[in-house]
Design a protein around this motif. Structure first.
Motif, PDB file in Angstrom:
ATOM      1  N   PRO A 111      72.014  19.240  39.868  1.00  0.00           N
ATOM      2  CA  PRO A 111      72.831  18.050  40.094  1.00  0.00           C
ATOM      3  C   PRO A 111      72.588  16.960  39.056  1.00  0.00           C
ATOM      4  CG  PRO A 111      71.923  18.817  42.160  1.00  0.00           C
ATOM      5  CD  PRO A 111      71.279  19.636  41.090  1.00  0.00           C
ATOM      6  N   LEU A 112      71.366  16.850  38.555  1.00  0.00           N
ATOM      7  CA  LEU A 112      71.066  15.819  37.564  1.00  0.00           C
ATOM      8  C   LEU A 112      71.535  16.204  36.164  1.00  0.00           C
ATOM      9  CD1 LEU A 112      67.539  14.572  38.673  1.00  0.00           C
ATOM     10  CD2 LEU A 112      69.807  13.800  39.358  1.00  0.00           C
ATOM     11  N   SER A 113      71.821  17.486  35.926  1.00  0.00           N
ATOM     12  CA  SER A 113      72.355  17.884  34.626  1.00  0.00           C
ATOM     13  C   SER A 113      73.706  17.242  34.372  1.00  0.00           C
ATOM     14  CB  SER A 113      72.476  19.407  34.543  1.00  0.00           C
ATOM     15  OG  SER A 113      71.229  20.028  34.688  1.00  0.00           O
ATOM     16  N   ALA A 114      74.484  17.051  35.434  1.00  0.00           N
ATOM     17  CA  ALA A 114      75.799  16.445  35.289  1.00  0.00           C
ATOM     18  C   ALA A 114      75.733  14.975  34.901  1.00  0.00           C
ATOM     19  CB  ALA A 114      76.589  16.600  36.592  1.00  0.00           C
ATOM     20  N   LEU A 115      74.532  14.385  34.932  1.00  0.00           N
ATOM     21  CA  LEU A 115      74.394  13.002  34.461  1.00  0.00           C
ATOM     22  C   LEU A 115      74.609  12.885  32.959  1.00  0.00           C
ATOM     23  CD1 LEU A 115      71.313  11.688  36.489  1.00  0.00           C
ATOM     24  CD2 LEU A 115      73.647  10.796  36.577  1.00  0.00           C
ATOM     25  N   GLN A 116      74.447  13.996  32.231  1.00  0.00           N
ATOM     26  CA  GLN A 116      74.581  13.946  30.775  1.00  0.00           C
ATOM     27  C   GLN A 116      75.963  13.473  30.326  1.00  0.00           C
ATOM     28  OE1 GLN A 116      73.477  17.581  28.815  1.00  0.00           O
ATOM     29  NE2 GLN A 116      73.998  16.852  26.774  1.00  0.00           N
ATOM     30  N   SER A 140      84.953  27.964  49.215  1.00  0.00           N
ATOM     31  CA  SER A 140      83.687  28.551  49.692  1.00  0.00           C
ATOM     32  C   SER A 140      82.496  28.089  48.873  1.00  0.00           C
ATOM     33  CB  SER A 140      83.773  30.088  49.674  1.00  0.00           C
ATOM     34  OG  SER A 140      84.801  30.545  50.527  1.00  0.00           O
ATOM     35  N   ASN A 141      82.474  26.820  48.501  1.00  0.00           N
ATOM     36  CA  ASN A 141      81.354  26.217  47.793  1.00  0.00           C
ATOM     37  C   ASN A 141      80.817  25.044  48.595  1.00  0.00           C
ATOM     38  OD1 ASN A 141      81.317  27.848  45.418  1.00  0.00           O
ATOM     39  ND2 ASN A 141      83.143  26.764  44.715  1.00  0.00           N
ATOM     40  N   THR A 142      79.542  24.767  48.427  1.00  0.00           N
ATOM     41  CA  THR A 142      78.920  23.603  49.048  1.00  0.00           C
ATOM     42  C   THR A 142      78.319  22.739  47.952  1.00  0.00           C
ATOM     43  OG1 THR A 142      78.399  24.850  51.038  1.00  0.00           O
ATOM     44  CG2 THR A 142      77.236  22.777  50.722  1.00  0.00           C
ATOM     45  N   ALA A 143      78.850  21.542  47.762  1.00  0.00           N
ATOM     46  CA  ALA A 143      78.380  20.651  46.696  1.00  0.00           C
ATOM     47  C   ALA A 143      77.432  19.608  47.269  1.00  0.00           C
ATOM     48  CB  ALA A 143      79.567  19.958  46.027  1.00  0.00           C
ATOM     49  N   THR A 144      76.395  19.272  46.516  1.00  0.00           N
ATOM     50  CA  THR A 144      75.477  18.218  46.937  1.00  0.00           C
ATOM     51  C   THR A 144      76.141  16.857  46.739  1.00  0.00           C
ATOM     52  OG1 THR A 144      74.506  18.141  44.733  1.00  0.00           O
ATOM     53  CG2 THR A 144      73.472  19.597  46.344  1.00  0.00           C
ATOM     54  N   PRO A 145      75.754  15.827  47.508  1.00  0.00           N
ATOM     55  CA  PRO A 145      76.393  14.510  47.382  1.00  0.00           C
ATOM     56  C   PRO A 145      76.285  13.923  45.974  1.00  0.00           C
ATOM     57  CG  PRO A 145      75.147  14.636  49.422  1.00  0.00           C
ATOM     58  CD  PRO A 145      74.820  15.879  48.651  1.00  0.00           C
ATOM     59  N   ILE A 146      75.124  14.072  45.330  1.00  0.00           N
ATOM     60  CA  ILE A 146      74.963  13.495  44.000  1.00  0.00           C
ATOM     61  C   ILE A 146      75.886  14.173  43.000  1.00  0.00           C
ATOM     62  CG2 ILE A 146      73.035  15.037  43.390  1.00  0.00           C
ATOM     63  CD1 ILE A 146      73.424  11.346  42.365  1.00  0.00           C
ATOM     64  N   PHE A 147      76.108  15.482  43.161  1.00  0.00           N
ATOM     65  CA  PHE A 147      77.016  16.211  42.272  1.00  0.00           C
ATOM     66  C   PHE A 147      78.441  15.681  42.421  1.00  0.00           C
ATOM     67  CE2 PHE A 147      79.942  19.795  41.582  1.00  0.00           C
ATOM     68  CZ  PHE A 147      79.627  20.118  40.273  1.00  0.00           C
ATOM     69  N   GLY A 148      78.876  15.469  43.665  1.00  0.00           N
ATOM     70  CA  GLY A 148      80.216  14.955  43.886  1.00  0.00           C
ATOM     71  C   GLY A 148      80.394  13.543  43.365  1.00  0.00           C
ATOM     72  N   LEU A 149      79.410  12.679  43.594  1.00  0.00           N
ATOM     73  CA  LEU A 149      79.522  11.291  43.148  1.00  0.00           C
ATOM     74  C   LEU A 149      79.536  11.195  41.630  1.00  0.00           C
ATOM     75  CD1 LEU A 149      79.595   8.350  44.165  1.00  0.00           C
ATOM     76  CD2 LEU A 149      77.131   8.276  43.841  1.00  0.00           C
ATOM     77  N   ILE A 150      78.718  11.994  40.959  1.00  0.00           N
ATOM     78  CA  ILE A 150      78.671  11.963  39.492  1.00  0.00           C
ATOM     79  C   ILE A 150      80.025  12.361  38.904  1.00  0.00           C
ATOM     80  CG2 ILE A 150      77.711  13.133  37.476  1.00  0.00           C
ATOM     81  CD1 ILE A 150      75.016  13.188  38.913  1.00  0.00           C
ATOM     82  N   HIS A 151      80.606  13.435  39.415  1.00  0.00           N
ATOM     83  CA  HIS A 151      81.875  13.891  38.854  1.00  0.00           C
ATOM     84  C   HIS A 151      83.034  12.979  39.233  1.00  0.00           C
ATOM     85  CE1 HIS A 151      79.799  17.610  37.747  1.00  0.00           C
ATOM     86  NE2 HIS A 151      80.827  17.837  36.957  1.00  0.00           N
ATOM     87  N   LEU A 152      82.959  12.360  40.392  1.00  0.00           N
ATOM     88  CA  LEU A 152      83.985  11.388  40.744  1.00  0.00           C
ATOM     89  C   LEU A 152      83.910  10.175  39.820  1.00  0.00           C
ATOM     90  CD1 LEU A 152      86.246  10.459  42.585  1.00  0.00           C
ATOM     91  CD2 LEU A 152      84.529   9.576  44.165  1.00  0.00           C
TER      92      LEU A 152
END
Length: 401
Positions: free
Chosen positions: A39-44, A341-353
């Motif tokens: 999830p923190l990789s998407a911070l890049q 059929s995927n489960t995303a973590t909250p931080i992953f969703g917030l980063i991409h939003l």
């Protein structure tokens, strides 16, 4: 007068560019074969986008070649050209390009309307009572022409006498000059975020309704009338103060006559946050409706679609805030994950939003409401990850078994 069509073409390019980068980001950070995907990789890419915004404001026109130069230095130093770094640099370039194009698209029109009188053509997309006057109105117009030259942008009229126009009408406005008070430096970012090129404070609006009709105009007129009829029905059933509080709390309508008095009392009690539209409203409503749908024997995907329709209608019947929209868009993001059929973590969703919003409209980063809603929420999520939920850092998206 003819506005430069190059910036309109660049606007189309940047929209397609931003959409492609969001899609690529979702693909990269949901694939396990990419190195260090958490999830923190998407911070890049998000940090790169914010860096592009900062560089634009520091160096203006030199920001775009500067970002390319920084990537060249990085490549020469590391001899690496991985897709994640290239994607992050593309996000920075996209943010700087959008800021540059939007500034030139709207600044020319803002400067033009400040000095001389002009004729404006446009579609009325909103009209509400101006609370500071007895019979005034605030009319929001989506412009189509300035002095008969094709144009775009939002213009607002603050009138002391409500005009004989309605939402959905196409109209032409004569002898319009933007008021100087709307061009303060500290408000430019908010105006550019909303694509507002000016506002006019005037006793009367010199306008003429045009006979032309559009599908979009008929759509927003129907929604506006339906919402007004709903509010009139609720207002007839509740006392005045109860209706003001109800409309502010559940529908975000702060344009009632008694709202200023209620807000002053809530401020005195230290309870103003009860009147603010936030993500908590969406969470409570989803919990309520999900509890009702639990007893209806239909498939889960159909329940999710029904709940989405309910949220869509509720969104169009209310006045949203940035926190309200953040929760609403996050829920639609989770809905897409559930249906695939995927489960995303909250931080992953917030980063991409946040990434999607900043790529399409980087002016949001300068607005205080966006900073408090997104950046503060992200800091709290990161703190929760490190202190209480370290297991969520294992992967950003897990396939349901």
């Amino acid at each position: 007068m003819i506005f430069c069509p190059v910036f309109n073409l660049l606007h189309t390019v940047e929209v397609l560019f931003a959409g492609g980068l969001v899609a690529i980001s979702l693909f990269i950070y949901t694939q396990r074969h990419f190195a260090m995907v958490t999830p923190l990789s998407a911070l890049q890419p998000l940090i790169a986008t914010i860096t592009g915004i900062v560089l634009y404001h520091c160096f203006f026109m030199y920001s775009i070649p500067l970002i390319g130069t920084l990537y060249g230095i990085y490549f020469l130093a590391t001899r690496r050209c991985d897709i994640q770094t290239l994607h992050a640099m593309a996000c920075a370039l996209c943010a700087a390009l959008v800021l540059w194009v939007d500034y030139h698209r709207f600044n020319e029109k803002r400067e033009l309307l400040k000095h001389d009188s002009h004729t404006l053509h446009g579609l009325i997309i909103d009209q509400k009572k101006w609370l500071q006057t007895k019979s005034g109105a605030v009319v929001t117009v989506n412009l189509t022409h300035i002095d008969y030259a094709p144009s775009s942008g939002i213009f607002k009229f603050f009138t002391y006498v409500a005009p004989s126009l309605a939402v959905g009408d196409s109209a032409v406005f004569f002898k319009v000059t933007a008021s100087a008070d709307t061009n303060k430096e500290k408000l430019i970012s908010y105006a550019l975020r909303d694509h507002q090129i000016g506002a006019c404070f005037t006793p009367h609006v010199y306008a003429r309704k045009l006979p032309e009709k559009t599908y979009y105009g008929a759509w927003i007129a129907w929604w506006h009338n339906w919402r007004q009829q709903l509010y009139d029905c609720i207002k007839s059933l509740l006392p005045a103060k109860a209706f003001t509080y109800f409309s502010a709390l559940f529908f975000g309508n702060k344009n009632c006559e008694g709202f200023l008095d209620i807000r002053a009392k809530f401020t005195r009690w230290g309870l103003t946050h009860y009147l603010a539209r936030s993500g908590l409203h969406i969470s409570l409503l989803i919990s309520l409706w999900a509890g009702v749908l639990r007893f209806i024997p239909i498939p889960f995907p159909l329940k999710a679609i029904v709940l989405s329709i309910i949220l869509f209608v509720y969104d169009h019947l209310s006045w949203a805030s940035i926190s309200f929209n953040r929760s609403l868009w996050l829920w639609f993001f989770y809905l897409g994950g559930w249906l695939s059929s995927n489960t995303a973590t909250p931080i992953f969703g917030l980063i991409h939003l946040a990434l999607a919003i900043l790529l399409y409209n980087p002016w949001q980063a300068e607005c205080l409401d966006f900073q408090l809603s997104f950046f503060l929420t992200m800091i709290l999520m990161l703190y929760g990850h490190y202190k209480q939920q370290p297991f969520l850092l294992s992967s950003c998206v897990n396939k349901k078994k």
